[in-house]
Motif scaffolding. Structure first.
Motif, PDB file in Angstrom:
ATOM      1  N   TYR A  60       0.841  -1.202   0.000  1.00  0.00           N
ATOM      2  CA  TYR A  60       0.000   0.000   0.000  1.00  0.00           C
ATOM      3  C   TYR A  60       0.874   1.249   0.000  1.00  0.00           C
ATOM      4  O   TYR A  60       1.998   1.226   0.508  1.00  0.00           O
ATOM      5  CB  TYR A  60      -0.907   0.011   1.239  1.00  0.00           C
ATOM      6  N   TYR A 119      -4.242   1.207   3.719  1.00  0.00           N
ATOM      7  CA  TYR A 119      -4.656  -0.116   4.212  1.00  0.00           C
ATOM      8  C   TYR A 119      -5.655  -0.007   5.360  1.00  0.00           C
ATOM      9  O   TYR A 119      -6.514  -0.879   5.531  1.00  0.00           O
ATOM     10  CB  TYR A 119      -3.478  -1.013   4.563  1.00  0.00           C
ATOM     11  N   GLN A 153      -8.075   2.127   5.465  1.00  0.00           N
ATOM     12  CA  GLN A 153      -9.392   2.308   4.844  1.00  0.00           C
ATOM     13  C   GLN A 153      -9.994   0.949   4.501  1.00  0.00           C
ATOM     14  O   GLN A 153     -11.197   0.727   4.705  1.00  0.00           O
ATOM     15  CB  GLN A 153      -9.274   3.162   3.573  1.00  0.00           C
ATOM     16  N   GLU A 154      -9.172   0.038   3.994  1.00  0.00           N
ATOM     17  CA  GLU A 154      -9.664  -1.307   3.690  1.00  0.00           C
ATOM     18  C   GLU A 154     -10.085  -2.034   4.960  1.00  0.00           C
ATOM     19  O   GLU A 154     -11.121  -2.715   5.000  1.00  0.00           O
ATOM     20  CB  GLU A 154      -8.591  -2.124   2.958  1.00  0.00           C
ATOM     21  N   SER A 195     -13.423  -0.745   6.265  1.00  0.00           N
ATOM     22  CA  SER A 195     -14.551  -1.298   5.512  1.00  0.00           C
ATOM     23  C   SER A 195     -14.890  -2.700   5.994  1.00  0.00           C
ATOM     24  O   SER A 195     -16.070  -3.059   6.137  1.00  0.00           O
ATOM     25  CB  SER A 195     -14.228  -1.318   4.015  1.00  0.00           C
ATOM     26  N   GLU A 196     -13.857  -3.500   6.255  1.00  0.00           N
ATOM     27  CA  GLU A 196     -14.069  -4.863   6.746  1.00  0.00           C
ATOM     28  C   GLU A 196     -14.709  -4.846   8.141  1.00  0.00           C
ATOM     29  O   GLU A 196     -15.630  -5.628   8.425  1.00  0.00           O
ATOM     30  CB  GLU A 196     -12.736  -5.601   6.792  1.00  0.00           C
TER      31      GLU A 196
END
Length: 203
Positions: A63, A69, A71-72, A75-76
């Motif tokens: 990243y 990372y 942000q990912e 979301s999870e």
């Protein structure tokens, strides 16, 4: 109601295991829904697999920056309805991407009596300084290096002749007691945060 937890860890995962065991034994109205780990070869990944807990693995070098990372990860966490983040040996700085949406709902366990000996190598710092007592702290995460509001602490005596290894072993034992206890308080709604002051309604 069962509190949905994500544990962030980078290493062996002994605190992850201690928390999972305490939840499984009953008495903590919570469930570990996810392990977040930045090291695919870490022992904690094996522990999660053996417990049937999902793992979100990522490699930071893939990243452009931490925010990307996180942000990912955010979301999870949202997709799974995560209500509490527990940092348990997670060796990466946390940015505002996670701190802001989870402030007051993200805790870290640190192997020293904060504000003494923040950062890495805390047990060695304590030995080098010559303190007679060190310990363990669970605190809310505020984006600084171990600067967040303190929820709970447990003292560990430094014994004559202690080495980093012997003292670390007793500090870990204290961590394995304090972290599940603190998570139980949070899950039962006993912990309140106002500015920097944390109030715990103990039994």
């Amino acid at each position: 109601m069962t509190l949905k937890i994500a544990v962030f860890a980078s290493g062996s995962g002994s605190n992850f295991q201690a928390l999972a065991d305490a939840i499984q034994a009953g008495g903590i109205p919570a469930s570990i829904e996810l392990l977040v780990c930045d090291k695919p070869s870490a022992r904690v990944v094996e522990r999660a697999a053996s417990l049937g807990i999902d793992t979100y693995l990522f490699q930071p070098k893939q990243y452009p920056n931490r925010e990307a990372y996180e942000q990912e990860i955010l979301s999870e966490l949202r997709a799974r309805g995560i209500e509490l983040i527990v940092l348990a040996g997670y060796m990466r700085l946390i940015t505002r991407v996670l701190v802001e949406p989870y402030y007051g709902r993200m805790i870290n366990i640190h192997p020293a009596l904060l504000p003494a000996f923040p950062g890495v190598n805390s047990v060695k710092q304590a030995l080098d300084y010559g303190v007679r007592v060190t310990g363990v702290t669970v605190h809310f995460v505020d984006g600084g290096t171990d600067t967040g509001p303190i929820i709970a602490q447990q003292a560990v005596e430094v014994l004559p002749g202690d080495t980093e290894e012997t003292l670390s072993a007793r500090v870990h034992q204290a961590e394995h007691r304090l972290l599940p206890q603190t998570v139980r308080w949070i899950a039962e709604g006993r912990v309140r945060l106002e500015d920097r002051l944390v109030t715990v309604d103990r039994e």
